[in-house]
Design an enzyme around this catalytic site. Structure first.
Site, PDB file in Angstrom:
ATOM      1  N   ILE A   1      93.422  -6.913 103.331  1.00 59.61           N
ATOM      2  CA  ILE A   1      92.559  -6.509 104.445  1.00 59.61           C
ATOM      3  C   ILE A   1      92.835  -5.047 104.742  1.00 59.61           C
ATOM      4  CG2 ILE A   1      92.058  -6.879 106.887  1.00 59.61           C
ATOM      5  CD1 ILE A   1      92.882  -9.764 106.510  1.00 59.61           C
TER       6      ILE A   1
ATOM      7  N   HIS B   1     105.138 -13.917 104.905  1.00 62.70           N
ATOM      8  CA  HIS B   1     105.349 -13.568 103.500  1.00 62.70           C
ATOM      9  C   HIS B   1     106.630 -14.239 103.014  1.00 62.70           C
ATOM     10  CE1 HIS B   1     104.864 -11.272  99.850  1.00 62.70           C
ATOM     11  NE2 HIS B   1     106.167 -11.016  99.898  1.00 62.70           N
TER      12      HIS B   1
ATOM     13  N   MET C   1      94.784 -14.931 100.429  1.00 64.86           N
ATOM     14  CA  MET C   1      95.094 -14.193  99.202  1.00 64.86           C
ATOM     15  C   MET C   1      94.082 -13.058  98.987  1.00 64.86           C
ATOM     16  SD  MET C   1      97.837 -15.182  98.361  1.00 64.86           S
ATOM     17  CE  MET C   1      99.060 -16.455  98.284  1.00 64.86           C
ATOM     18  N   ARG C   2      94.010 -12.178  99.952  1.00 68.36           N
ATOM     19  CA  ARG C   2      93.028 -11.106  99.928  1.00 68.36           C
ATOM     20  C   ARG C   2      93.561  -9.961 100.783  1.00 68.36           C
ATOM     21  NH1 ARG C   2      87.681 -11.829  98.238  1.00 68.36           N
ATOM     22  NH2 ARG C   2      88.014 -14.037  97.856  1.00 68.36           N
TER      23      ARG C   2
ATOM     24  N   ASN D   1     101.257 -11.638 109.599  1.00 66.86           N
ATOM     25  CA  ASN D   1     101.257 -12.251 108.264  1.00 66.86           C
ATOM     26  C   ASN D   1     102.610 -12.914 108.018  1.00 66.86           C
ATOM     27  OD1 ASN D   1     100.342 -12.793 105.567  1.00 66.86           O
ATOM     28  ND2 ASN D   1     101.618 -11.108 104.846  1.00 66.86           N
TER      29      ASN D   1
ATOM     30  N   SER E   1      99.688 -25.258 104.817  1.00 72.13           N
ATOM     31  CA  SER E   1     100.831 -25.844 105.534  1.00 72.13           C
ATOM     32  C   SER E   1     101.290 -24.946 106.689  1.00 72.13           C
ATOM     33  CB  SER E   1     101.981 -26.137 104.573  1.00 72.13           C
ATOM     34  OG  SER E   1     102.612 -24.959 104.167  1.00 72.13           O
ATOM     35  N   ASN E   2     101.170 -23.631 106.540  1.00 73.61           N
ATOM     36  CA  ASN E   2     101.521 -22.750 107.665  1.00 73.61           C
ATOM     37  C   ASN E   2     100.505 -22.870 108.800  1.00 73.61           C
ATOM     38  OD1 ASN E   2     104.011 -20.976 107.289  1.00 73.61           O
ATOM     39  ND2 ASN E   2     103.040 -20.855 105.272  1.00 73.61           N
TER      40      ASN E   2
END
Ligand code: GAR
Length: 197
Positions: A93, A109, A90-91, A107, A14-15
């Site tokens: 970096i 959040h 979901m990782r 990002n 959705s983002n």
């Protein structure tokens, strides 16, 4: 001058959609990359007419393999991508991709950082009993959700809220602030400084 954006997402997207449809100029979403072949974001990309690719992230669950992260970085650099927007990737970096895009990677959040970094920020905030929750757009650095903050939006917690109703209202605000922060970055108004904490 157009700023070429890649959105990296693992989930519903959705983002990603909000960035494609939002007012981000001179930033323009060029491509969606995902580490999850079943990501809802892939379907959204097809509907929105945005190119999308699944790239193998390596054998780990919460981070990239070092070789794979180098391949992701090379792919994005070769394509001329100038800004990476993480949107529910979901990782973690930490390697070649961050080195290549430090100061050019944002990002979103779902908490008012520095409160509640990491997984299920909305659940953490709800369980803690905060009365004001919210969301944050920040630059990505070597820590987990620790980078310099660009924009935040507060979301009041209602008496009637459960974790999911709160998360849904936070998500609506994520969509608002993400495109604003991207636009600010692309216009040179978000200004990255390497803060040593
Ligand atoms: C969003 O709430 C985003 O803030 C969160 O994942 C969700 C993705 O939703 N990201 C994190 O928690 C990263 N630490 P979406 O796929 O619908 O954009």
């Amino acid at each position: 001058m157009e700023v070429k954006i890649a959105v990296l997402a693992s989930g519903a997207g959705s983002n990603f959609k909000a960035l494609v449809e939002g007012e981000t100029e001179p930033g323009v979403v060029d491509i969606l990359l995902t580490d999850n072949p079943n990501a809802g974001a892939l379907k959204l990309a097809a509907e929105l007419g945005v190119e999308a690719r699944y790239l193998y992230p390596g054998k780990y669950r919460t981070r990239f393999g070092i070789e794979e992260e180098r391949l992701w970085a090379d792919f994005l650099l070769d394509r001329g991508v100038q800004l990476i927007c993480l949107a529910g990737l979901m990782r973690i970096i930490k390697g070649p991709l961050l080195d290549a895009y430090r100061g050019r990677m944002l990002n979103i959040h779902p908490s008012l950082l520095p409160a509640f970094p990491g997984l299920d920020a909305q659940g953490q905030a709800f369980s803690y009993g905060v009365k004001i929750a919210g969301c944050t757009v920040h630059y990505v650095d070597d820590g987990t959700d620790t980078g310099q903050i660009i924009l935040q939006k507060a979301v009041p917690v209602l008496e009637s809220d459960q974790r999911d109703s709160l998360a849904a209202r936070i998500l609506l605000q994520e969509h608002e602030i993400y495109s604003k922060a991207v636009k600010a970055h692309c216009l040179g108004r978000a200004v990255y400084s390497k803060v040593i904490r």
